[in-house]
Every structure is written in structure tokens, then in C-alpha cells.
Scaffold this active site. Structure first.
Site, PDB file in Angstrom:
ATOM      1  N   ASN A 243       9.010  88.681  23.955  1.00  0.00           N
ATOM      2  CA  ASN A 243      10.064  89.625  24.319  1.00  0.00           C
ATOM      3  C   ASN A 243      10.676  89.141  25.633  1.00  0.00           C
ATOM      4  OD1 ASN A 243      11.707  91.748  24.917  1.00  0.00           O
ATOM      5  ND2 ASN A 243      10.117  93.323  24.808  1.00  0.00           N
TER       6      ASN A 243
ATOM      7  N   ARG B 278      11.855  88.924  19.931  1.00  0.00           N
ATOM      8  CA  ARG B 278      12.496  90.235  19.802  1.00  0.00           C
ATOM      9  C   ARG B 278      13.967  90.086  20.196  1.00  0.00           C
ATOM     10  NH1 ARG B 278      12.821  94.949  24.090  1.00  0.00           N
ATOM     11  NH2 ARG B 278      13.736  96.532  22.767  1.00  0.00           N
TER      12      ARG B 278
ATOM     13  N   HIS C 166      15.094 100.435  18.949  1.00  0.00           N
ATOM     14  CA  HIS C 166      13.661 100.735  18.766  1.00  0.00           C
ATOM     15  C   HIS C 166      13.252 100.697  17.292  1.00  0.00           C
ATOM     16  CE1 HIS C 166      13.912 103.410  22.623  1.00  0.00           C
ATOM     17  NE2 HIS C 166      13.523 102.187  22.956  1.00  0.00           N
TER      18      HIS C 166
ATOM     19  N   ARG D 228      19.126 107.180  31.538  1.00  0.00           N
ATOM     20  CA  ARG D 228      20.333 107.229  30.684  1.00  0.00           C
ATOM     21  C   ARG D 228      20.651 108.660  30.265  1.00  0.00           C
ATOM     22  NH1 ARG D 228      18.090 102.832  26.549  1.00  0.00           N
ATOM     23  NH2 ARG D 228      16.762 101.929  28.147  1.00  0.00           N
TER      24      ARG D 228
ATOM     25  N   GLU E 117       5.027  97.235  18.688  1.00  0.00           N
ATOM     26  CA  GLU E 117       6.176  96.447  18.219  1.00  0.00           C
ATOM     27  C   GLU E 117       5.792  94.975  18.031  1.00  0.00           C
ATOM     28  OE1 GLU E 117       8.038  98.633  21.469  1.00  0.00           O
ATOM     29  OE2 GLU E 117       9.929  98.326  20.423  1.00  0.00           O
TER      30      GLU E 117
END
Ligand code: AMP
Length: 411
Positions: free
Chosen positions: A18, A99, A188, A249, A395
Site C-alpha cells: 500500500n 493497492r 474501501h 472530512r 484488506e
């Protein structure tokens, strides 16, 4: 030799990567056993005091040293894999899985990092200017160092490509949708898919027609409505700014806020967009207190009204999406909490569930909500029609699984 044999099964080593703008997280797996044999992280790439963490074999170390680019970071990772004895030769690493946050309209599943696909990922940079260039840097650094390994891209958006049009287009002029591909791509996806697959297998024994709402709630947060293992709707939008409120956010807001705040402050749309990304959410609503739920919880205990207001708004936004997805799925069999907040914060789970329980007839075992913190398990009572579970996400293992498929030729 990229493969060895164990009890007649061909074993390979694959690395899940990642790469962010200043970091590389990695996990080396032995597949198909899904055994993590090394892991770590490079942080503050570009700095004289970058951080290199490695765990594997008998080594568990953290060094502070200059790492000026991704290539240097990758060199250090590979050196550590050899010097720790985790691999005898780098040739043992058969596949590198990267990723990639944005797969746009192009990718509905993982793909080989061919020149053509790299070009498509490059084309999507305007949709993800923050991560996409870093993913490409990571890809090139590994390609240079491991030229014989296969490389694949695993997209955060791919799982959401099963959404129907009415769940994925915006009520905007047709030209914006068609010409500029301005649509909901979500994010996601790898996590939502992992959670749904695990729940369907472990809790529903591979039964058909399951209706699941997955709540991936970490510093970034999104929900997905999943029917029979396929994504029907998800909360993040064109970019990961949309949907529920997050650490920094805003999530969904009335778009007229942009014009109004621009008039009030003289800031242009890019500046306001940055503030909605980096200075809003828990951080903004709490008056700059923190984007971290641990700090918010602490402040709530001390009676801080701004922290309480931020936490309540955060929970309300998620509860509202759960209600929306209950309608979208025509009912729900399981609600799953995951990621940093979903797995670790009994307080936030409680704030969210208390806002849904009356309408959805949820029966929560509040003691289990506490005792299953940081673990996996059902926190609903056996009598509850809708089950509620905490499932830690993974993940990286999804990336490793696709690496194995690539090696088998079944990607
Ligand atoms: P993630 O992005 O999934 O790694 O989640 C990170 C976020 O999870 C942090 O910013 C915190 O808000 C939250 N978090 C992590 N650990 C805890 C904890 N023990 N209690 C409450 N919140 C936590």
C-alpha cells in the site's frame, strides 16, 4: 524459485503493498495458507528522518534514517526480507499486489499491471490526485527491484462496480456524467468485500440472498449495502470526501455551501474543497479539538460540549445511512462494524446503534458491545432479528488472495 510444495499444495510468497505519497505499508504472505511472514511500514519518505519498520523472522525493528524516495524505501524492505532470512532469495516473491484507490470506470476487478492498465490508472489521476501518483511510484520501485515478479493492481473501487445506475449517478447535467465520468465510485471496496465474504461464510454458512450493511468506520469512513455478496450502494462518492462524516472530512453537504462560503470568505473552490477534506468532520465540528475519536471520547468524559456535538453528529450521519440502506436492501440481516473506530470504540458503536435500534428493532447486548471491543463477534442478542457484529477488516489478505489467483492464472 517462486514456488515450493507443502503437503502437495504449491506454496508461493506474495507481497501486499500500500504505497501512499510519503509511506509504503507492506505484508509478505505465504499463500495459499494466508500466513503473514513479514510486515512493516516506511513512513516520512522524502525526509532525512524517515521511519523504517520491519517485523519478520527474528527481527522486529524501527530505524530512523534518510529515505528520500520510494525506490530507496523498497530497497530497504527487500534488503530486510533477505537479511532477516524471511526469504533466501528475492526470486521467491512471485507476485506483488498493489493497492490502488481509484479504478474509475475501467476496473471492476483486480488487474495485471500491464502498460495499458498503467496508462488507464494514470488517466484517472484527476479523480485521485492524492494517491494515484504514489501508487505508480510504488509500482515502479518494486518493478525495478523485482523484475521477474508478476504485478497486479487491486482497486478500492472495484467492488462497487456492481451498483446500478440509480445508485451510482448524480442528479447533475448528463454531460458531466457522460463526458467527464462524474459518478459515484465509492472507496474501501476491498474492506467491504472482505467483511461481506467473511460474514456470509462464517455467520450465514454460505446461504444465498443475504442482506448486509458494512460500516467501515476509521479515519476515513464509508458504508455499503450488500445483497448476496454484491455491492448495491455505497456512501462515498466521486472521491472519498462524500458520504458520512469522518475524522477530517465533511461527507455529504449541501453543495451550495461552496458558493456561500466562497462569497463570505473570498476563498476559491479549491481552497474550500481542501478545508472540507482536511479541516472538517470531527476536527472541524469539535472546534479544532481533534480528528481522533480517542481524544473526542476523553473530552466528552470531561463534559466538553463541542466534543459531544461532534460525536452526536458523527453518529447521526452513520445512523441515517444505515436507515437508508435498510430501505435500499428491503430489510437487513446483519450490520457489521469495522476499522479503527468500528472495531475499537464501544462508545461510538453505542451512539450509532442507539439511533437505529427503535426503528430497526435491534436488540443489542450492551455488555458484549464492551467485551467484544477489539475482537470479533456478535454484539446483538440471539433474539434480535437483525444481527450486529464486530469484524476486524483485512484488506491486505484480499490483495494476497488476488495475487495468488494471478499466479494460478485465474485472476
Ligand atoms: P483507521 O483509519 O481504520 O486506522 O482508524 C483510525 C481511527 O480509529 C483513529 O483516528 C481513531 O479515531 C480511531 N481509533 C483507533 N483506536 C481507537 C480506540 N482504541 N478507541 C477509539 N477510537 C479509536
Amino acid at each position: 524459485m517462486p514456488s515450493s510444495e507443502k503437503k502437495g499444495v504449491k506454496m508461493i510468497k506474495v507481497i501486499a503493498v500500500n504505497a501512499g505519497s510519503s509511506s509504503i505499508k507492506y505484508k509478505l504472505y505465504e499463500m495459499p495458507e494466508e500466513k503473514v511472514i513479514a510486515s512493516g511500514m516506511v513512513e516520512r519518505i522524502g525526509h532525512e528522518d524517515a521511519i523504517f519498520k520491519f517485523k519478520g523472522g527474528k527481527e522486529d525493528k524501527k530505524d530512523i534514517l534518510p529515505i528520500l524516495d520510494h525506490a530507496k524505501g523498497v530497497e530497504l524492505i527487500l534488503k530486510a526480507l533477505e537479511s532477516s532470512g524471511v526469504v533466501a532469495s528475492l526470486k521467491e516473491i512471485a507476485v506483488v499486489g498493489h493497492r490502488v484507490v481509484q479504478g474509475g470506470k475501467y476496473f471492476a476487478k483486480s488487474a495485471y499491471f500491464t502498460e495499458e492498465n498503467e496508462e488507464k490508472i494514470r488517466e484517472l489521476i484527476p479523480l485521485d490526485p492524492l494517491h494515484a501518483p504514489a501508487h505508480l511510484l510504488g509500482f515502479h520501485a518494486f518493478k525495478e527491484a523485482l523484475p521477474e515478479a508478476k504485478a497486479i493492481a487491486v482497486f478500492d473501487t472495484a467492488f462497487h462496480r456492481t451498483m446500478e445506475e440509480e445508485d451510482s449517478i448524480f442528479p447533475i447535467p448528463e454531460e458531466w456524467t457522460e463526458k467527464y465520468d462524474c459518478r459515484r465510485y465509492g472507496a474501501h471496496g476491498t474492506s467491504h468485500q472482505y467483511l461481506a465474504e467473511k460474514a456470509i461464510h462464517d455467520y450465514f454458512h454460505d446461504k444465498k440472498d443475504t442482506r448486509i450493511i458494512t460500516c467501515h468506520i476509521g479515519s476515513g469512513a464509508s458504508l455499503a449495502a450488500i445483497r448476496d455478496g454484491k455491492c448495491v450502494a455505497t456512501s462515498m462518492g466521486l472521491t472519498p470526501l462524500g458520504g458520512v462524516m469522518m475524522g477530517t472530512r465533511s461527507g455529504d453537504i449541501d453543495p451550495s455551501v461552496l458558493d456561500y462560503i466562497s462569497t463570505c470568505t473570498g476563498k476559491d473552490v479549491h481552497e474550500i474543497y481542501e478545508i472540507l477534506n482536511r479541516e472538517s468532520g470531527l476536527l472541524g465540528v469539535s472546534g479544532g479539538l481533534s480528528n481522533d475519536t480517542r481524544d473526542i471520547e476523553e473530552a466528552m468524559k470531561n463534559g466538553n460540549p463541542k466534543a459531544l456535538r461532534a460525536a452526536n453528529l458523527f453518529a447521526r450521519r452513520i445512523a441515517d445511512y444505515i436507515g437508508q440502506y435498510f430501505v435500499r436492501l428491503g430489510g437487513v440481516d446483519m450490520i457489521i462494524f469495522s476499522a479503527g473506530i468500528g472495531e475499537n470504540s464501544e462508545t461510538f458503536r453505542e451512539l450509532i446503534l442507539k439511533r437505529c435500534q427503535e426503528a430497526l428493532h435491534l436488540e443489542i447486548d450492551w455488555e458484549k458491545n464492551i467485551s467484544y471491543n477489539r475482537k470479533e463477534g456478535l454484539i446483538s442478542k440471539p433474539s434480535s432479528q437483525i444481527q450486529v457484529a464486530i469484524i476486524p477488516t483485512d484488506e491486505e489478505v484480499m490483495i494476497a488472495r488476488d495475487c495468488y489467483k494471478a499466479w494460478e492464472g485465474t485472476l
